[in-house]
Design an enzyme around this catalytic site. Structure first.
Site, PDB file in Angstrom:
ATOM      1  N   PHE A 106       0.836  -1.226   0.061  1.00  0.00           N
ATOM      2  CA  PHE A 106       0.108   0.163  -0.061  1.00  0.00           C
ATOM      3  C   PHE A 106       0.827   1.165   0.137  1.00  0.00           C
ATOM      4  O   PHE A 106       2.076   1.206   1.162  1.00  0.00           O
ATOM      5  CB  PHE A 106      -0.964   0.068   1.384  1.00  0.00           C
TER       6      PHE A 106
ATOM      7  N   ALA B 228       4.031  -0.977   3.531  1.00  0.00           N
ATOM      8  CA  ALA B 228       3.232   0.181   3.531  1.00  0.00           C
ATOM      9  C   ALA B 228       4.315   1.338   3.280  1.00  0.00           C
ATOM     10  O   ALA B 228       5.134   1.445   4.170  1.00  0.00           O
ATOM     11  CB  ALA B 228       2.458   0.427   4.822  1.00  0.00           C
ATOM     12  N   GLU B 229       3.977   2.372   2.287  1.00  0.00           N
ATOM     13  CA  GLU B 229       4.827   3.262   2.276  1.00  0.00           C
ATOM     14  C   GLU B 229       3.817   4.668   2.295  1.00  0.00           C
ATOM     15  O   GLU B 229       2.963   4.938   1.710  1.00  0.00           O
ATOM     16  CB  GLU B 229       5.360   3.332   0.563  1.00  0.00           C
ATOM     17  N   MET B 230       3.952   5.434   3.682  1.00  0.00           N
ATOM     18  CA  MET B 230       3.154   6.443   4.053  1.00  0.00           C
ATOM     19  C   MET B 230       3.470   7.727   4.140  1.00  0.00           C
ATOM     20  O   MET B 230       2.996   8.410   5.098  1.00  0.00           O
ATOM     21  CB  MET B 230       2.811   5.634   5.373  1.00  0.00           C
TER      22      MET B 230
END
Ligand code: UN1
Length: 520
Positions: free
Chosen positions: A261, A286-288
């Site tokens: 994500f 996840a890269e947020m």
């Protein structure tokens, strides 16, 4: 000769492209304008899938332009896509990795061949200027190639272990997980969709890919290239529609083995949490986002600093998770820096990003525009807007690059990701104090430093809590990582795995290790 070999576009070499590149891009834009408004399917089990309803994609560059119609997928479509991916998994897993590499390299070459068409569409779909758009296409292809190279360089990740005796034969192998979901953001609709999908696929997983609603067109072009490259039916599935229906169904599905994500901290953390509620742990890459700082020393080359800051605060309208949002500048050089920074910012042309003279296009949609107006009001009330702070053209979602000064330390926007062309500036006296502030956020993606002093540079590298650091980089103080040249991954609330994309440890995240001991 492929386009890729003739025109090597990267984010840090955006300055000097071939004139032929511009001509071909202009042609592709003109050609697209003739074909806008087509309807596109989803792709499930190798077949086109149409839903009961479609939604129109309107260009943020010109809100009277409908670029195309996309399927409003349902939970049923998401379930069918997972079922197709699950059924296709055993055969894809058992396909020799060399064959998977061949197919994915072909897909990367198809993307490079379509540099102009895909770049033109991405400009109109996202609002990226031509070089940012073509950069994204090439980055997509290069991320896919990078992970193919990684499989090859590591012999498919089969490695001998130590043997206890001559009778023991011990091996470590990496094996794919199964069905992998890729949920991509609007801002890099090529790279942040094709990069993870390529890695998952070459590792032997099957993929269900959902693009951001705003960028389904680029998503379709990626799906089409993978399909044409010969990815077997069911191995790569493309579903479009709402996050709440399609996206949530994918996240909640028990047959999904892993997910990548890229998007906001809040959504990413929710996915991470919900991913631990299944029967057993599942990987979530996840890269947020970010809240990326730059520190400018009194020993900095201020021309480099001003250029680097301008490019990273306002490139792609500040809608990069790598974008610069906080500038801490030594008080002795603040005025001199601000003069140069404002001068460069005032030279930015905002407008239709397919027009070569415009460096900034529109923000992505109405809600981003509303956020911008809200943030600007807030900053004006509590500090000074020293540049910008207004909408510039009503034909699309165009806003001015914006610089805020004198905003009190405890203001929430020092810590909140805005994802818009707004940067806040503050002077500092004590370096350690500046570093403390730079690190005092939930995020840790990128950071920049400007100084000509070696000890100061080492101090910056030793103390910054972020995954991607840049020193004295005028082509981008915090932005513009390229596969193989910069590893790109976040610390703290910016990333879940501590391993970066476009680097040595990425593709392994899509596989689980098995030790095999055979005794004669
Ligand atoms: C993102 O903004 O979501 O380093 C990713 C950069 C780009 C990627 C940014 N390669 O600016």
């Amino acid at each position: 000769m492929t386009q890729e070999q003739r025109f090597k576009v990267t984010y840090s070499t955006l300055a000097s492209p071939d004139p032929e590149l511009h001509r071909r891009y202009d042609e592709a834009v003109a050609d697209f304008r003739q074909h806008a408004g087509e309807t596109f399917p989803m792709l499930i089990n190798g077949e086109k899938r149409f839903a009961a309803e479609t939604f129109a994609k309107v260009s943020p560059t010109d809100t009277s332009m409908v670029m195309g119609y996309f399927q409003k997928g349902t939970a049923q479509d998401a379930n069918d896509a997972v079922a197709a991916a699950k059924a296709a998994f055993p055969a894809w897993r058992d396909t020799p990795w060399q064959e998977r590499v061949t197919i994915l390299r072909r897909a990367a070459d198809l993307l490079s061949d379509r540099l102009f068409k895909m770049g033109a569409i991405m400009s109109l779909e996202v609002g990226k200027n031509r070089l940012e758009a073509m950069g994204d296409v090439e980055e997509t292809a290069d991320l896919i190639r990078y992970n193919c190279d990684a499989m090859e360089a590591n012999n498919g990740f089969t490695r001998p272990l130590k043997n206890e005796s001559e009778k023991h034969h011990n091996t470590s192998v990496l094996k794919p997980y199964g069905v992998w979901v890729v949920i991509a953001p609007f801002n890099f609709p090529g790279a942040l969709a094709g990069g993870p999908s390529g890695a998952a696929l070459v590792a032997g997983n099957t993929v269900v890919f959902k693009p951001a609603t705003d960028t389904s067109y680029t998503g379709w072009l990626l799906a089409e290239a993978l399909h044409e490259a010969g990815i077997p039916a069911g191995v790569f599935n493309f579903v479009t529609g709402g996050g709440r229906s399609v996206g949530q169904t994918l996240v909640d599905h028990p047959d999904v083995a892993g997910i990548t994500f890229t998007g906001s901290y809040d959504v990413g953390m929710n996915i991470l949490r919900s991913f631990t509620t299944g029967r057993y742990p599942r990987p979530c890459v996840a890269e947020m986002g970010g809240k990326n700082p730059v520190i400018i020393s009194n020993k900095a080359d201020l021309d480099k600093a001003a250029m680097g800051c301008m490019r990273s605060a306002f490139g792609l309208q500040g809608q990069k998770c790598s974008a610069l949002s906080r500038i801490y500048v030594h008080k002795d050089v603040k005025d001199a820096f601000m003069e140069k920074f404002l001068d460069l910012t005032s030279k930015i042309n905002v407008g239709d990003p397919t027009n070569q003279q415009n460096w900034m296009g529109p923000v992505i949609n109405k809600s981003a525009l509303d956020d911008y107006m809200g943030f600007v009001d807030d900053l004006r009330q509590h500090g000074d807007i020293v540049f910008g702070g207004k909408r510039v053209d009503e034909s699309g979602y165009y806003v001015a690059p914006t610089i805020a000064d004198n905003v009190p330390d405890d203001h929430a926007l020092w810590k909140q990701e805005m994802f818009l062309p707004i940067v806040m500036v503050q002077p500092f006296e004590d370096f350690d104090e500046a570093m403390k502030k730079a690190n005092d956020v939930e995020y840790g993606l990128t950071a920049g430093f400007f100084s000509e002093d070696e000890d100061e540079i080492q101090w910056f590298l030793d103390n910054t809590e972020a995954g991607v650091l840049y020193v004295n980089r005028s082509s981008g103080a915090t932005t513009g990582a390229w596969p193989g040249y910069q590893s790109f991954g976040g610390w703290k609330g910016s990333g879940s795995t501590g391993k970066a994309a476009g680097s040595f440890y990425y593709v392994q995240q899509y596989m689980k290790e098995q030790s095999q001991t055979i005794v004669d």
